[in-house]
Scaffold this active site. Structure first.
Site, PDB file in Angstrom:
ATOM      1  N   SER A 123       0.830  -1.207   0.000  1.00 25.09           N
ATOM      2  CA  SER A 123       0.000   0.000   0.000  1.00 25.09           C
ATOM      3  C   SER A 123       0.861   1.253   0.000  1.00 25.09           C
ATOM      4  CB  SER A 123      -0.877   0.004   1.263  1.00 25.09           C
ATOM      5  OG  SER A 123      -1.360   1.297   1.570  1.00 25.09           O
ATOM      6  N   TYR A 180      -3.476   0.052  10.024  1.00 26.72           N
ATOM      7  CA  TYR A 180      -3.300  -0.324   8.620  1.00 26.72           C
ATOM      8  C   TYR A 180      -1.889  -0.025   8.158  1.00 26.72           C
ATOM      9  CZ  TYR A 180      -4.510  -0.475   3.609  1.00 26.72           C
ATOM     10  OH  TYR A 180      -4.584  -0.763   2.263  1.00 26.72           O
TER      11      TYR A 180
HETATM   12  P1  NAP Z   1     -12.009  -4.629  -0.660  1.00 19.15           P
HETATM   13  O1  NAP Z   1     -12.751  -4.151  -1.835  1.00 19.15           O
HETATM   14  O2  NAP Z   1     -12.455  -4.270   0.718  1.00 19.15           O
HETATM   15  O3  NAP Z   1     -11.833  -6.224  -0.761  1.00 19.15           O
HETATM   16  C1  NAP Z   1     -11.134  -6.870   0.269  1.00 19.15           C
HETATM   17  C2  NAP Z   1     -11.273  -8.359   0.038  1.00 19.15           C
HETATM   18  O4  NAP Z   1     -10.636  -9.052   1.108  1.00 19.15           O
HETATM   19  C3  NAP Z   1     -12.727  -8.805   0.014  1.00 19.15           C
HETATM   20  O5  NAP Z   1     -12.898  -9.825  -0.930  1.00 19.15           O
HETATM   21  C4  NAP Z   1     -12.914  -9.350   1.427  1.00 19.15           C
HETATM   22  O6  NAP Z   1     -13.912 -10.314   1.526  1.00 19.15           O
HETATM   23  C5  NAP Z   1     -11.557  -9.990   1.643  1.00 19.15           C
HETATM   24  N1  NAP Z   1     -11.275 -10.240   3.060  1.00 19.15           N
HETATM   25  C6  NAP Z   1     -11.187  -9.346   4.054  1.00 19.15           C
HETATM   26  N2  NAP Z   1     -10.907  -9.954   5.220  1.00 19.15           N
HETATM   27  C7  NAP Z   1     -10.832 -11.287   4.946  1.00 19.15           C
HETATM   28  C8  NAP Z   1     -10.568 -12.445   5.724  1.00 19.15           C
HETATM   29  N3  NAP Z   1     -10.327 -12.365   7.047  1.00 19.15           N
HETATM   30  N4  NAP Z   1     -10.562 -13.651   5.114  1.00 19.15           N
HETATM   31  C9  NAP Z   1     -10.811 -13.749   3.796  1.00 19.15           C
HETATM   32  N5  NAP Z   1     -11.068 -12.687   2.982  1.00 19.15           N
HETATM   33  C10 NAP Z   1     -11.067 -11.471   3.576  1.00 19.15           C
HETATM   34  O7  NAP Z   1     -10.507  -4.119  -0.757  1.00 19.15           O
HETATM   35  P2  NAP Z   1      -9.616  -3.726  -2.022  1.00 19.15           P
HETATM   36  O8  NAP Z   1      -9.649  -2.245  -2.186  1.00 19.15           O
HETATM   37  O9  NAP Z   1      -9.932  -4.617  -3.171  1.00 19.15           O
HETATM   38  O10 NAP Z   1      -8.183  -4.095  -1.438  1.00 19.15           O
HETATM   39  C11 NAP Z   1      -7.604  -5.371  -1.645  1.00 19.15           C
HETATM   40  C12 NAP Z   1      -6.217  -5.301  -1.048  1.00 19.15           C
HETATM   41  O11 NAP Z   1      -5.529  -4.182  -1.604  1.00 19.15           O
HETATM   42  C13 NAP Z   1      -6.217  -5.078   0.460  1.00 19.15           C
HETATM   43  O12 NAP Z   1      -5.118  -5.766   1.028  1.00 19.15           O
HETATM   44  C14 NAP Z   1      -5.997  -3.566   0.593  1.00 19.15           C
HETATM   45  O13 NAP Z   1      -5.392  -3.233   1.819  1.00 19.15           O
HETATM   46  C15 NAP Z   1      -5.067  -3.327  -0.554  1.00 19.15           C
HETATM   47  N6  NAP Z   1      -5.007  -1.970  -1.091  1.00 19.15           N
HETATM   48  C16 NAP Z   1      -6.139  -1.333  -1.489  1.00 19.15           C
HETATM   49  C17 NAP Z   1      -6.012  -0.048  -2.057  1.00 19.15           C
HETATM   50  C18 NAP Z   1      -7.184   0.740  -2.547  1.00 19.15           C
HETATM   51  O14 NAP Z   1      -7.015   1.955  -2.790  1.00 19.15           O
HETATM   52  N7  NAP Z   1      -8.365   0.143  -2.712  1.00 19.15           N
HETATM   53  C19 NAP Z   1      -4.757   0.533  -2.188  1.00 19.15           C
HETATM   54  C20 NAP Z   1      -3.638  -0.158  -1.721  1.00 19.15           C
HETATM   55  C21 NAP Z   1      -3.773  -1.418  -1.190  1.00 19.15           C
HETATM   56  P3  NAP Z   1     -15.233 -10.025   2.425  1.00 19.15           P
HETATM   57  O15 NAP Z   1     -16.266  -9.679   1.441  1.00 19.15           O
HETATM   58  O16 NAP Z   1     -15.484 -11.288   3.166  1.00 19.15           O
HETATM   59  O17 NAP Z   1     -14.919  -8.873   3.364  1.00 19.15           O
HETATM   60  C1  GCO Z   2      -6.926   5.340   3.126  1.00 17.24           C
HETATM   61  C2  GCO Z   2      -7.048   4.387   1.983  1.00 17.24           C
HETATM   62  C3  GCO Z   2      -5.674   3.818   1.648  1.00 17.24           C
HETATM   63  C4  GCO Z   2      -5.791   2.857   0.515  1.00 17.24           C
HETATM   64  C5  GCO Z   2      -4.459   2.322   0.118  1.00 17.24           C
HETATM   65  C6  GCO Z   2      -3.546   3.393  -0.368  1.00 17.24           C
HETATM   66  O1  GCO Z   2      -7.822   5.351   3.996  1.00 17.24           O
HETATM   67  O2  GCO Z   2      -5.951   6.107   3.108  1.00 17.24           O
HETATM   68  O3  GCO Z   2      -7.952   3.345   2.280  1.00 17.24           O
HETATM   69  O4  GCO Z   2      -5.143   3.210   2.775  1.00 17.24           O
HETATM   70  O5  GCO Z   2      -6.588   1.782   0.858  1.00 17.24           O
HETATM   71  O6  GCO Z   2      -3.891   1.536   1.087  1.00 17.24           O
HETATM   72  O7  GCO Z   2      -2.442   2.771  -0.972  1.00 17.24           O
END
Ligand code: NAP
Ligand code: GCO
Length: 267
Positions: free
Chosen positions: A147, A160
């Site tokens: 992230s 986080y």
């Molecule tokens: P999201 O839309 O909230 O999806 C998260 C996924 O993880 C969902 O399928 C959720 O399933 C699953 N999950 C959560 N807790 C779990 C558990 N204990 N066991 C099994 N599955 C679980 O998040 P996203 O934005 O796609 O993010 C995916 C990854 O990218 C995360 O690691 C997040 O930190 C990272 N990330 C996101 C962003 C961003 O801007 N969106 C940026 C950087 C990194 P459920 O439906 O069961 O909750």
């Molecule tokens: C926040 C966002 C971020 C993104 C991502 C950024 O609240 O700042 O959720 O944490 O999820 O991790 O890279």
């Protein structure tokens, strides 16, 4: 010259691959020729809904399992089940993750711990469960979804950021400990991606105006926009393919330039 970016013959497990970034990465793997796509969620309802989404994309070589990635016993049992029902796990993407946006001094310990358990402990649990077969095969790819918070802090995301910072170092340590087995462990560091996880940060205000954080991120991103989940697909295929066999312990930031940019001067 063989296609270094092909995933043909490879099975890939994307944790939490029902929607959002995980689903986008799984789609890209399928488009790159992956043999089998494996994903998991905490409920059968989520699995069933995800099957519909995969099938709508024409992806049928896909296998969904109910499993909470923080449950070590369940994860180990699932690995055995995958081996029996699908085959080897060539590629692991530790994607499943949560965030809680609470000022640290107001956060309960249990809330802090829950984020650490999903975002840091679970990637350890799942990687440790799949490493033995990768060691025996002397080949494997592990991709941890890091992230911006692996590098930067901000208000309300202490747990986080601590987890994602730790995940960066866990990535480097898996690289260090298992590189001799021809296992590459890298991180992919998304910027700000339009998924359900960030939906609260993009909600229109009651007066219809842009969410302040939405405006902030657009000013922090050189392209002036949020990124889409599908924009992570190519970088993820690179890290999952033989094209990255000499890349190890690296965090590939797919952030549109946020980490390089001081931010647009307010008008
Ligand atoms: P999201 O839309 O909230 O999806 C998260 C996924 O993880 C969902 O399928 C959720 O399933 C699953 N999950 C959560 N807790 C779990 C558990 N204990 N066991 C099994 N599955 C679980 O998040 P996203 O934005 O796609 O993010 C995916 C990854 O990218 C995360 O690691 C997040 O930190 C990272 N990330 C996101 C962003 C961003 O801007 N969106 C940026 C950087 C990194 P459920 O439906 O069961 O909750
Ligand atoms: C926040 C966002 C971020 C993104 C991502 C950024 O609240 O700042 O959720 O944490 O999820 O991790 O890279």
């Amino acid at each position: 010259m063989t296609n270094l970016f092909s995933l043909e013959g490879k099975n890939a497990w994307i944790t939490g691959g029902c929607y959002g970034i995980g689903f986008a990465i799984a789609k890209a793997f399928a488009q790159a020729g992956a043999a089998q796509i494996i994903f998991n969620a905490r409920s059968q309802a989520a699995i069933d809904k995800a099957y519909e989404a995969y099938h709508a994309e024409g992806i049928r070589n896909v296998h969904g399992y109910v499993c909470d990635v923080t449950d070590e016993v369940a994860v180990k049992a699932l690995v055995d089940q995958i081996h029996a029902e699908v085959g080897p796990i060539h590629i692991l993407v530790n994607n499943a993750g949560i965030i809680k946006r609470i000022p640290m001094h107001e956060m309960k310990r249990s809330e802090f711990q829950e984020v650490i358990d999903v975002d840091l402990v679970a990637p350890y649990i799942v990687a440790a469960a799949v490493l033995p077969e990768m060691m025996e095969r002397r080949e494997g790819k592990i991709i941890n979804v890091c992230s911006m918070m692996s590098e930067l802090g901000r208000e309300t995301v202490s747990a986080y950021a601590a987890a994602k910072g730790g995940l960066k170092m866990l990535t480097r340590n898996i690289c260090s400990e298992y590189g001799e087995y021809n296992i590459q462990c890298n991180g992919i560091g998304p910027g700000y991606i339009a998924t359900p996880q960030t939906a609260p940060l993009r909600e229109r205000q009651p007066d219809g105006s842009q969410h302040p954080f939405d405006s902030f991120i657009c000013a922090k991103t050189p392209a002036g926009r949020w990124l889409e989940p599908d924009e992570l697909g190519g970088p993820a295929v690179f890290l999952a393919s033989h094209a990255s066999d000499a890349v190890n312990g690296h965090i590939l930031y797919v952030d549109g330039g946020i980490l390089a940019y001081i931010g647009k001067q307010p008008k």
